[in-house]
Write an enzyme that holds these catalytic residues in place. Structure first.
Site, mmCIF file in Angstrom:
data_model
loop_
_atom_site.group_PDB
_atom_site.id
_atom_site.type_symbol
_atom_site.label_atom_id
_atom_site.label_comp_id
_atom_site.label_asym_id
_atom_site.label_seq_id
_atom_site.Cartn_x
_atom_site.Cartn_y
_atom_site.Cartn_z
ATOM 1 N N GLY A 72 0.813 -1.206 0.000
ATOM 2 C CA GLY A 72 0.000 0.000 0.000
ATOM 3 C C GLY A 72 0.849 1.260 0.000
ATOM 4 O O GLY A 72 1.950 1.276 0.552
ATOM 5 N N GLN B 183 2.365 10.112 1.451
ATOM 6 C CA GLN B 183 3.729 9.580 1.541
ATOM 7 C C GLN B 183 4.585 10.044 0.376
ATOM 8 O O GLN B 183 5.807 9.901 0.398
ATOM 9 C CB GLN B 183 3.698 8.043 1.555
ATOM 10 C CG GLN B 183 3.152 7.448 2.845
ATOM 11 C CD GLN B 183 3.161 5.927 2.802
ATOM 12 O OE1 GLN B 183 2.294 5.320 2.181
ATOM 13 N NE2 GLN B 183 4.149 5.317 3.426
ATOM 14 N N CYS C 298 6.641 0.301 7.428
ATOM 15 C CA CYS C 298 6.164 1.480 6.704
ATOM 16 C C CYS C 298 7.279 2.022 5.816
ATOM 17 O O CYS C 298 8.425 2.149 6.263
ATOM 18 C CB CYS C 298 5.728 2.539 7.713
ATOM 19 S SG CYS C 298 5.072 4.022 6.940
ATOM 20 N N LEU C 299 6.933 2.361 4.590
ATOM 21 C CA LEU C 299 7.909 2.943 3.673
ATOM 22 C C LEU C 299 8.503 4.232 4.230
ATOM 23 O O LEU C 299 9.640 4.575 3.948
ATOM 24 C CB LEU C 299 7.224 3.271 2.341
ATOM 25 C CG LEU C 299 6.698 2.092 1.528
ATOM 26 C CD1 LEU C 299 5.735 2.598 0.469
ATOM 27 C CD2 LEU C 299 7.834 1.329 0.897
ATOM 28 N N HIS D 14 -3.866 1.289 8.242
ATOM 29 C CA HIS D 14 -2.535 1.906 8.213
ATOM 30 C C HIS D 14 -2.511 3.049 7.189
ATOM 31 O O HIS D 14 -2.003 4.145 7.470
ATOM 32 C CB HIS D 14 -1.495 0.836 7.857
ATOM 33 C CG HIS D 14 -0.087 1.332 7.759
ATOM 34 N ND1 HIS D 14 0.897 1.002 8.676
ATOM 35 C CD2 HIS D 14 0.528 2.143 6.852
ATOM 36 C CE1 HIS D 14 2.030 1.587 8.323
ATOM 37 N NE2 HIS D 14 1.843 2.276 7.217
ATOM 38 N N GLU D 15 -3.075 2.793 6.003
ATOM 39 C CA GLU D 15 -3.037 3.811 4.943
ATOM 40 C C GLU D 15 -3.949 4.999 5.276
ATOM 41 O O GLU D 15 -3.592 6.149 5.003
ATOM 42 C CB GLU D 15 -3.441 3.197 3.600
ATOM 43 C CG GLU D 15 -2.540 2.061 3.107
ATOM 44 C CD GLU D 15 -1.080 2.436 3.020
ATOM 45 O OE1 GLU D 15 -0.764 3.633 2.949
ATOM 46 O OE2 GLU D 15 -0.236 1.527 3.061
ATOM 47 N N HIS E 65 -2.285 7.461 7.334
ATOM 48 C CA HIS E 65 -1.424 8.402 6.598
ATOM 49 C C HIS E 65 -2.216 9.626 6.138
ATOM 50 O O HIS E 65 -1.695 10.745 6.107
ATOM 51 C CB HIS E 65 -0.801 7.727 5.371
ATOM 52 C CG HIS E 65 0.418 6.905 5.687
ATOM 53 N ND1 HIS E 65 1.534 7.430 6.304
ATOM 54 C CD2 HIS E 65 0.693 5.593 5.478
ATOM 55 C CE1 HIS E 65 2.448 6.482 6.451
ATOM 56 N NE2 HIS E 65 1.959 5.354 5.965
#
Lengths: 168, 169
Positions: free
Chosen positions: B48, B53, B99-100, B141-142, B145
């Site tokens: 994702g 991000q 996480c990225l 999670h997304e 963000h």
């Protein structure tokens, strides 16, 4: 204690890299990896701590590390990590049996944390272990049978979580 | 199409509350969606990416649990999710997240086990999905963000729930 200790480090120009501070029973322990300014030797740093150590009855040990002693940037693709958590009635041998099993399976313990929870009459033992193992091993498959045996033997619950999480 | 750069902590833009999207006919929006999908596909085990991000403060995310190393048996495949809203959640579960935008860490995070989410697709059509397990985790999670939250905000104990990655991304 933390403020007084880190004040000395600040005043001497030391940089705190990794640190671990915790209270065990009635004792407070501090472990630090420090970067010293070029003019400051470990011996000199130790001397700077003397007055504080005497005043607060601290035991202080300063030990030089070579660059290779510090496993920094986690760029090692040959390792994987997993977390093992244990919960159950307190009894002798829990730490020994679990860590011996992990050693037998070539798992390296990098962090271990135990706490006795519950009441004095009914203590519950809690342990969290972070392990490293070679990346090519299927940890779940390799560890689960032995962990299940330990659960029966020690009358505890053990959960294994692999750290191989996807990215979001 | 382009692979977008991912912002990493402590970039302040990761903490912004993203804006609702209203104009679905905007070519720049459609281009951004394609770029996010390409970015997700280009990163190994990436399930994702949220627009914030990449420095775009918009309520837009893409996800695909099939891209994970161990995809769940049931999932909805590739999703483009715009202006999402969680209508209902039930159950809780602890799971490991990476996480990225926090490439050096993973963490154990408590999330709802099942969520019902309403959102708009890339054409602006309203959709409602019920997600469970890992897919529900990714969605939560997304959406975090989009609200300027990172998984570390939900860590209960640094000692037992936050871990340094062994394999740097």
């Amino acid at each position: 204690m933390v403020a007084r200790t880190t004040q000395v480090l600040f005043e001497t120009g030391c940089n705190i890299a990794d640190s671990s501070m915790t209270r065990l029973g009635g004792e407070f322990t501090v472990m630090l990896i420090l970067q010293l300014p070029p003019a400051l030797t470990p011996t000199a740093l130790s001397q700077r701590f003397q007055p504080l150590a005497e005043h607060m009855e601290l035991h202080i040990q300063v030990q030089p590390l070579s660059a290779g002693d510090r496993p920094t940037a986690t760029q090692n693709n040959t390792l994987q990590s997993a977390t093992l958590s244990l919960l159950g009635a307190d009894q002798p041998g829990i730490v020994y049996r679990v860590t011996q099993f992990l050693a037998d399976q070539h798992c390296n313990i990098v962090d271990l944390y135990t706490r006795v929870l519950g009441s004095a009459h009914q203590p519950i033992y809690s342990m969290v272990i972070e392990v490293e193992a070679p990346a090519h091993i299927d940890l779940q498959q390799q560890l689960q049978p032995g962990l299940t045996q330990l659960e029966t033997l020690l009358h505890v619950e053990i959960h294994l979580r692999l750290a191989d999480s996807a990215l979001m | 199409m382009a692979i977008l750069d991912i912002l990493t902590y402590p970039d302040d833009r990761l903490r912004e509350h993203a804006e609702e999207i209203e104009d679905f006919s905007d070519p720049a929006l459609q281009c951004l969606i394609d770029d996010l999908l390409e970015t997700m596909a280009s990163l190994p085990a990436c399930v994702g990416v949220a627009a914030p991000q990449t420095g775009r403060s918009l309520r837009l995310l893409v996800m695909d649990c099939g891209n994970g190393r161990k995809p769940p048996a049931h999932h909805h495949g590739q999703l483009v999710v715009i202006n999402p809203d969680i209508l209902h959640w039930s159950g809780t579960d602890i799971g490991r997240e990476g996480c990225l935008s926090l490439p050096d860490y993973t963490g154990n995070v408590v999330r709802a086990q099942t969520v019902r989410v309403t959102f708009q697709d890339r054409q602006g059509v309203a959709q409602t999905l019920e997600l469970t397990g890992y897919e529900a985790r990714v969605m939560q999670h997304e959406i975090d963000h989009l609200d300027g939250r990172l998984f570390t905000d939900r860590i209960v104990s640094r000692k037992t729930d936050l871990f340094q990655r062994k394999n740097r991304l």
